[in-house]
Design an enzyme around this catalytic site. Structure first.
Site, short mmCIF file in Angstrom:
data_model
loop_
_atom_site.label_atom_id
_atom_site.label_comp_id
_atom_site.label_asym_id
_atom_site.label_seq_id
_atom_site.Cartn_x
_atom_site.Cartn_y
_atom_site.Cartn_z
CG ASP A 191 5.67 12.75 11.61
OD1 ASP A 191 5.95 13.83 11.04
OD2 ASP A 191 5.95 11.64 11.12
CE LYS A 235 4.05 1.66 11.29
NZ LYS A 235 4.13 3.07 11.70
N GLY A 280 6.77 4.00 4.45
CA GLY A 280 6.99 5.09 5.39
C GLY A 280 8.45 5.14 5.83
N GLY A 281 8.72 6.01 6.79
CA GLY A 281 10.09 6.17 7.26
C GLY A 281 10.61 4.96 8.00
CG LEU A 322 -1.97 -1.10 1.30
CD1 LEU A 322 -2.71 -1.03 2.63
CD2 LEU A 322 -2.95 -1.01 0.14
#
Length: 403
Positions: free
Chosen positions: A216, A117, A98-99, A95
Site C-alpha cells: 500500500d 492510531k 484512514g481506512g 490528525l
C-alpha cells in the site's frame, strides 16, 4: 325436587371448576417449561459466542505475547486503554482518518509527542492489527516509522507511533495544494524524499530477516519528519515472506486504486512479488513530479494513460520539467531521473521492473546512464474509481493469506 336440582348444579359447577383449574395449571406449567427451555437455549448460544470471542481474544493475546518475546528488548510497550485516553487527552486533537481508524496527536509521560492510531472496533477479528504489529516490530530503519507501543484491550485497539510534524506526503503534492506557497516542496527536497522512500523499501525487501511486502505504498502512507525525511507507515496490508520465495499467494486484491500493480489486480499479468511494491513506488514518484507541475490526472478513465504520455512527451522533447522553466540544470536533471526511474518501475511485466536496490542506484547515479524505457501498457484500475474513500476501502483485501 328443587333441592336435588340445586345439588346437581353445584356438583356440575365443581367438576367444571376443577377441570378449569387443571387446564389452567397445565397451561401455566407448559408456558413455564417453554420459558425455561428458551432461557437454556439462549444461555447456551450466548455462552458459545462468549467462548468463541474469548478463544479469539486468547489467540490474539498469545500472538502478541509471541511477538513481544521475539522482539526482546526492542519490543514495543503495551499500554492500557485508559493510558491511551490520557496520552491523547481523551482524543482531543485528530490528525487524520484512514481506512482502519482515526489518528490522534498525543504525548508520552516524558512529553515526547506521538501519533495514536485508534482502530475501528468493527474491523474484523484483529488480523489487521496483528499484521501491523508483527510487521513493524521487525523493522528499524531511518525511513520506516517507529512503533513505540500499542493497546489491545478487548475490542479496543490502538497503535502508538512517533509523531511526524510535517504530516503525510500527499498534502505537499496534491493538485489542490500545489498553488499554496507553504505547501510547495523544492525539487531538491522531492528528490531526497524519493531516494529516502526507495531506501526504506529496499530495507523492507532485503534488509530484514523476513522480507516485508508493504502492498500500500502511496503518498498518504509516507510521513515526513521536521526535516522532511520520509518514513514509510501503515503496514496493515503488509505480508511477511521468506526471502527465498519469489512469489506470494494472495486471496483477492489489496492496495489503493491508482497504485496497484497490474498483477495484483489480475494474475494474468504475472505473479505477485516485491516487484508489486516497485510498481506502486513508480506511480508515486511520477505523482510527485506531476503534482509539482499541477498535472491533472483525475479527469476521466484515460487519465492515467494521459499522465504517462505527458511524462514521455517531456522526456522525448527534452523540455524542462518545471512550470515556466524556472529550474536550474541540476534540478531539471534530478526531475528527469525521477521520471525515467518512475517509468521503469511501472512496466507492465514485473520482471522488467528494477529492484529497489537498483532504483536507489539509478536515482543516485548519472542521468546519462539511464535509458528511457518503452511505454507500459497500463492495465491497473482507472483512478476515477478512487474518487472517494469507500471505493478504495472496497478494494482492500484484509484476508490472512500466507506466502
Amino acid at each position: 325436587m328443587k333441592l336435588e336440582l340445586k345439588l346437581g348444579l353445584m356438583t356440575l359447577w365443581g367438576k367444571w371448576n376443577l377441570k378449569a383449574k387443571v387446564a389452567t395449571g397445565a397451561s401455566a406449567a407448559g408456558a413455564l417449561m417453554g420459558l425455561m427451555l428458551l432461557i437454556l437455549w439462549y444461555r447456551r448460544r450466548t455462552s458459545g459466542k462468549s467462548m468463541i470471542f474469548w478463544k479469539k481474544g486468547s489467540d490474539i493475546n498469545q500472538k502478541i505475547e509471541a511477538i513481544l518475546k521475539n522482539c526482546g528488548p526492542l519490543a514495543p510497550k503495551r499500554y492500557s486503554y485508559s493510558d491511551v485516553k490520557k496520552m491523547t487527552n481523551s482524543f482531543k486533537e485528530k490528525l487524520g482518518r484512514g481506512g482502519y481508524g482515526e489518528v490522534y496527536k498525543g504525548k508520552l509521560q516524558n512529553g515526547e509527542p506521538i501519533a495514536v492510531k485508534v482502530l475501528n472496533e468493527s474491523k474484523g477479528d484483529g488480523a489487521e492489527f496483528i499484521n501491523e504489529v508483527t510487521s513493524i516490530s521487525r523493522t528499524s530503519h531511518v525511513n520506516v516509522v517507529t512503533l513505540l507501543g500499542f493497546c489491545f484491550e478487548g475490542h479496543k485497539r490502538a497503535l502508538i507511533y512517533e509523531f511526524m510534524p510535517n504530516g503525510s506526503l500527499d498534502k505537499f503534492i496534491s493538485n489542490d495544494n500545489s498553488s499554496t506557497e507553504e505547501r510547495q516542496l523544492g525539487w531538491e527536497t522531492l528528490y531526497q524524499i524519493a531516494i529516502g522512500i526507495a531506501r526504506g523499501l529496499e530495507y523492507l525487501h532485503r534488509g530484514c530477516n523476513t522480507r516485508i511486502l508493504h502492498f500500500d505504498i502511496k503518498p498518504h502512507n509516507i510521513l515526513l519528519d521536521e526535516d522532511f525525511c520520509p518514513k514509510i507507515s501503515d503496514f496493515g496490508l503488509a505480508k511477511l515472506c521468506p526471502k527465498k520465495e519469489s512469489f506470494v499467494s494472495m486471496l483477492g486484491m489489496r492496495g489503493t486504486i491508482g497504485y496497484i500493480a497490474p498483477e495484483v489486480f489480475s494474475r494474468n499479468f504475472g505473479g505477485v512479488s516485491h516487484k508489486s511494491d516497485v510498481y506502486s513506488y513508480g506511480m508515486m514518484i511520477l505523482d510527485m513530479v506531476g503534482g509539482k507541475n499541477n498535472v491533472d490526472v483525475g479527469v476521466d478513465d484515460t487519465s492515467e494513460l494521459y499522465f504517462v504520455d505527458w511524462i514521455y512527451r517531456r522526456l522525448e522533447t527534452d523540455k524542462k520539467i518545471g512550470q515556466c522553466n524556472v529550474m536550474t540544470e541540476e534540478q531539471n536533471e534530478r526531475a528527469r531521473k525521477m521520471m525515467i526511474v518512475g517509468l521503469w518501475c511501472i512496466q507492465t511485466d514485473p520482471s522488467s521492473r528494477p529492484s529497489m536496490s537498483r532504483v536507489v542506484g539509478m536515482l543516485e547515479g548519472s542521468l546519462e546512464t539511464l535509458q528511457i524505457p518503452t511505454r507500459p501498457a497500463l492495465s491497473s484500475p482507472p483512478r476515477t474509481l478512487a474518487a472517494d474513500s469507500s471505493a478504495t476501502d472496497n478494494l482492500v483485501s484484509r484476508s490472512s493469506d500466507s506466502c
